[in-house]
Design a protein around this motif. Sequence first.
Motif, PDB file in Angstrom:
ATOM      1  N   LEU A 101      21.234  -1.232 -26.098  1.00  0.00           N
ATOM      2  CA  LEU A 101      19.882  -1.589 -26.114  1.00  0.00           C
ATOM      3  C   LEU A 101      19.877  -3.134 -26.586  1.00  0.00           C
ATOM      4  CD1 LEU A 101      17.890   1.477 -26.859  1.00  0.00           C
ATOM      5  CD2 LEU A 101      17.084   0.134 -25.018  1.00  0.00           C
ATOM      6  N   ASP A 102      20.779  -3.534 -27.628  1.00  0.00           N
ATOM      7  CA  ASP A 102      20.831  -4.810 -27.760  1.00  0.00           C
ATOM      8  C   ASP A 102      21.443  -5.860 -26.625  1.00  0.00           C
ATOM      9  OD1 ASP A 102      20.229  -4.348 -30.404  1.00  0.00           O
ATOM     10  OD2 ASP A 102      22.192  -4.088 -31.218  1.00  0.00           O
ATOM     11  N   ARG A 103      22.267  -5.174 -25.940  1.00  0.00           N
ATOM     12  CA  ARG A 103      22.786  -5.904 -24.700  1.00  0.00           C
ATOM     13  C   ARG A 103      21.772  -5.928 -23.707  1.00  0.00           C
ATOM     14  NH1 ARG A 103      25.357 -10.024 -22.399  1.00  0.00           N
ATOM     15  NH2 ARG A 103      25.830  -9.412 -20.337  1.00  0.00           N
ATOM     16  N   MET A 104      20.991  -4.915 -23.505  1.00  0.00           N
ATOM     17  CA  MET A 104      19.701  -4.961 -22.768  1.00  0.00           C
ATOM     18  C   MET A 104      18.811  -6.103 -23.218  1.00  0.00           C
ATOM     19  SD  MET A 104      19.386  -0.810 -22.080  1.00  0.00           S
ATOM     20  CE  MET A 104      17.561  -1.025 -21.311  1.00  0.00           C
ATOM     21  N   GLU A 105      18.515  -6.185 -24.237  1.00  0.00           N
ATOM     22  CA  GLU A 105      17.342  -7.366 -24.786  1.00  0.00           C
ATOM     23  C   GLU A 105      18.106  -8.682 -24.495  1.00  0.00           C
ATOM     24  OE1 GLU A 105      14.943  -7.992 -28.581  1.00  0.00           O
ATOM     25  OE2 GLU A 105      17.138  -7.605 -29.109  1.00  0.00           O
ATOM     26  N   THR A 106      19.329  -9.006 -24.338  1.00  0.00           N
ATOM     27  CA  THR A 106      19.843 -10.093 -23.941  1.00  0.00           C
ATOM     28  C   THR A 106      19.751 -10.318 -22.400  1.00  0.00           C
ATOM     29  OG1 THR A 106      21.519 -10.167 -25.680  1.00  0.00           O
ATOM     30  CG2 THR A 106      21.767 -11.375 -23.810  1.00  0.00           C
ATOM     31  N   LEU A 107      19.957  -9.330 -21.531  1.00  0.00           N
ATOM     32  CA  LEU A 107      19.766  -9.192 -20.117  1.00  0.00           C
ATOM     33  C   LEU A 107      18.321  -9.308 -19.736  1.00  0.00           C
ATOM     34  CD1 LEU A 107      22.449  -6.218 -19.605  1.00  0.00           C
ATOM     35  CD2 LEU A 107      22.692  -8.643 -18.921  1.00  0.00           C
ATOM     36  N   LEU A 108      17.405  -8.612 -20.336  1.00  0.00           N
ATOM     37  CA  LEU A 108      15.873  -8.571 -19.833  1.00  0.00           C
ATOM     38  C   LEU A 108      15.340  -9.802 -19.369  1.00  0.00           C
ATOM     39  CD1 LEU A 108      14.051  -6.472 -19.196  1.00  0.00           C
ATOM     40  CD2 LEU A 108      13.266  -6.799 -21.615  1.00  0.00           C
ATOM     41  N   PRO A 109      15.639 -11.083 -20.076  1.00  0.00           N
ATOM     42  CA  PRO A 109      15.039 -12.358 -19.536  1.00  0.00           C
ATOM     43  C   PRO A 109      15.598 -12.789 -18.301  1.00  0.00           C
ATOM     44  CG  PRO A 109      15.417 -12.449 -21.793  1.00  0.00           C
ATOM     45  CD  PRO A 109      15.850 -11.290 -21.195  1.00  0.00           C
ATOM     46  N   LEU A 110      16.747 -12.032 -17.827  1.00  0.00           N
ATOM     47  CA  LEU A 110      17.609 -12.583 -16.875  1.00  0.00           C
ATOM     48  C   LEU A 110      17.208 -11.892 -15.558  1.00  0.00           C
ATOM     49  CD1 LEU A 110      20.967 -13.082 -18.328  1.00  0.00           C
ATOM     50  CD2 LEU A 110      19.290 -15.087 -18.371  1.00  0.00           C
ATOM     51  N   VAL A 111      16.308 -10.867 -15.611  1.00  0.00           N
ATOM     52  CA  VAL A 111      16.245 -10.130 -14.502  1.00  0.00           C
ATOM     53  C   VAL A 111      14.730 -10.099 -14.140  1.00  0.00           C
ATOM     54  CG1 VAL A 111      16.377  -7.460 -13.783  1.00  0.00           C
ATOM     55  CG2 VAL A 111      17.970  -8.444 -15.301  1.00  0.00           C
ATOM     56  N   PRO A 118      15.021   1.489 -12.081  1.00  0.00           N
ATOM     57  CA  PRO A 118      13.924   2.372 -11.480  1.00  0.00           C
ATOM     58  C   PRO A 118      13.140   3.104 -12.505  1.00  0.00           C
ATOM     59  CG  PRO A 118      15.989   2.866 -10.615  1.00  0.00           C
ATOM     60  CD  PRO A 118      16.362   2.117 -11.493  1.00  0.00           C
ATOM     61  N   ASN A 119      11.691   3.089 -12.215  1.00  0.00           N
ATOM     62  CA  ASN A 119      10.661   3.570 -12.996  1.00  0.00           C
ATOM     63  C   ASN A 119      10.208   2.930 -14.284  1.00  0.00           C
ATOM     64  OD1 ASN A 119       8.414   5.620 -12.670  1.00  0.00           O
ATOM     65  ND2 ASN A 119       9.939   6.849 -14.085  1.00  0.00           N
ATOM     66  N   GLN A 120      10.692   1.694 -14.274  1.00  0.00           N
ATOM     67  CA  GLN A 120      10.713   1.170 -15.748  1.00  0.00           C
ATOM     68  C   GLN A 120      10.035  -0.267 -15.492  1.00  0.00           C
ATOM     69  OE1 GLN A 120      11.753   1.903 -18.688  1.00  0.00           O
ATOM     70  NE2 GLN A 120      13.406   3.179 -18.582  1.00  0.00           N
ATOM     71  N   THR A 121       9.105  -0.637 -16.556  1.00  0.00           N
ATOM     72  CA  THR A 121       8.480  -1.897 -16.592  1.00  0.00           C
ATOM     73  C   THR A 121       9.378  -2.774 -17.832  1.00  0.00           C
ATOM     74  OG1 THR A 121       6.815  -1.361 -18.129  1.00  0.00           O
ATOM     75  CG2 THR A 121       6.509  -0.593 -15.885  1.00  0.00           C
ATOM     76  N   ARG A 122       8.821  -4.021 -17.671  1.00  0.00           N
ATOM     77  CA  ARG A 122       9.378  -4.898 -18.757  1.00  0.00           C
ATOM     78  C   ARG A 122       8.786  -4.314 -20.167  1.00  0.00           C
ATOM     79  NH1 ARG A 122      12.110  -9.512 -18.006  1.00  0.00           N
ATOM     80  NH2 ARG A 122      11.456  -9.342 -15.632  1.00  0.00           N
ATOM     81  N   ASP A 123       7.583  -3.905 -20.316  1.00  0.00           N
ATOM     82  CA  ASP A 123       7.027  -3.428 -21.419  1.00  0.00           C
ATOM     83  C   ASP A 123       7.698  -2.168 -21.810  1.00  0.00           C
ATOM     84  OD1 ASP A 123       5.162  -5.749 -21.671  1.00  0.00           O
ATOM     85  OD2 ASP A 123       3.728  -4.788 -20.885  1.00  0.00           O
ATOM     86  N   ASP A 124       7.960  -1.406 -20.774  1.00  0.00           N
ATOM     87  CA  ASP A 124       8.670  -0.071 -21.516  1.00  0.00           C
ATOM     88  C   ASP A 124       9.859  -0.463 -21.996  1.00  0.00           C
ATOM     89  OD1 ASP A 124       6.814   1.728 -20.702  1.00  0.00           O
ATOM     90  OD2 ASP A 124       7.151   1.694 -18.459  1.00  0.00           O
ATOM     91  N   LEU A 125      10.713  -1.323 -21.454  1.00  0.00           N
ATOM     92  CA  LEU A 125      12.091  -1.777 -22.009  1.00  0.00           C
ATOM     93  C   LEU A 125      11.827  -2.506 -23.498  1.00  0.00           C
ATOM     94  CD1 LEU A 125      13.639  -2.778 -18.463  1.00  0.00           C
ATOM     95  CD2 LEU A 125      14.225  -0.638 -19.774  1.00  0.00           C
ATOM     96  N   ARG A 126      11.023  -3.238 -23.543  1.00  0.00           N
ATOM     97  CA  ARG A 126      10.839  -3.968 -24.847  1.00  0.00           C
ATOM     98  C   ARG A 126      10.441  -2.775 -26.093  1.00  0.00           C
ATOM     99  NH1 ARG A 126       6.020  -8.210 -24.501  1.00  0.00           N
ATOM    100  NH2 ARG A 126       6.909  -8.935 -26.373  1.00  0.00           N
ATOM    101  N   ILE A 127       9.838  -1.844 -25.418  1.00  0.00           N
ATOM    102  CA  ILE A 127       9.400  -0.774 -26.510  1.00  0.00           C
ATOM    103  C   ILE A 127      10.576  -0.037 -26.886  1.00  0.00           C
ATOM    104  CG2 ILE A 127       7.992   1.453 -26.584  1.00  0.00           C
ATOM    105  CD1 ILE A 127       5.869   0.241 -24.997  1.00  0.00           C
TER     106      ILE A 127
END
Length: 297
Positions: A101-111, A118-127
């Motif tokens: 998830l630390d890596r995902m936090e870095t990737l999230l602004p790039l996507v 699938p079936n995810q929102t940006r807010d869900d991933l932040r949570i």
Amino acid sequence: VGMLIGLSALTFALIRERALKSESARADSIATFVTGMLNDAVPQLVQQGDSTGIRVLLESADRLVSTTLTNSPAAELTVRNAIQYLYSARLVDFKSASKQLDRMETLLPLVADDRLPPNQTRDDLRIDIICMRLWAGAVIQGRAELEKLAEEFRQRGPTANRARARLLANLGNSLRDVNKPLEAEPLLAEAYRLEPGRTGPGLFPEDFAGQPYSAVLNRNGNYPLAEEVARRTVSHVNAELGKAGAWKAAAEFHASLGNLFCYPMLVEALCHRGRFHEAATLVKEQLGTGAAWSWSP
């Protein structure tokens, strides 16, 4: 000469665009293959009790992503999201999940939003990112970040009620797990008031606020309300299962690992109220003979 230079530049741009599209398609194919393989293999390994096999599989997937998808943020995000879920939900290895998830936090602004898993929102991933820090042991940091995010959602107004409900359900459930059910109850009650149905992707208990809320009500001795909340939550779960789409696939995968949404809380409330035959019938109806995990009496 200028026209030739312009045509050359345009030709180069078109070739580059095709190459990038080809690379993106290749990355998407790899992500689809890896997540499909994990979703097929892990339930079988769970049934065999092979936690070592699950770990080897996840480590292999991590190495593959780290070597082939580093230039494709959307595809990498999708695979790492699958890996982190299996680390946390199947191996209860929150530290390994937190690394994903630390890596995902870095990737999230790039996507872009339409390229999220699938079936995810940006807010869900932040949570999810913040919650995993909390579960991995950074309790003070995680709780502070969740409370800050909850305030952001509150300021957004009703449009953010679903996300706020999911966040409060996660925060309340974390308090329940550290034996603070009285402190957890008002948070879970507010989450349930905001959204009694599904609030997240459907892979976690907190994605239906009524699940941890009914558990806390049982713990705090309010069995009639626990039964009411659990019954309502079960009806929401069944309504969702009747729909097609990504959540149904997620729920079926969840069930293949031996998990049933909210039924244990309903059974517990019924038993506390002395309705043992009704509880036993419910267990038999829901589990049958095909459950991945058997229930002990």
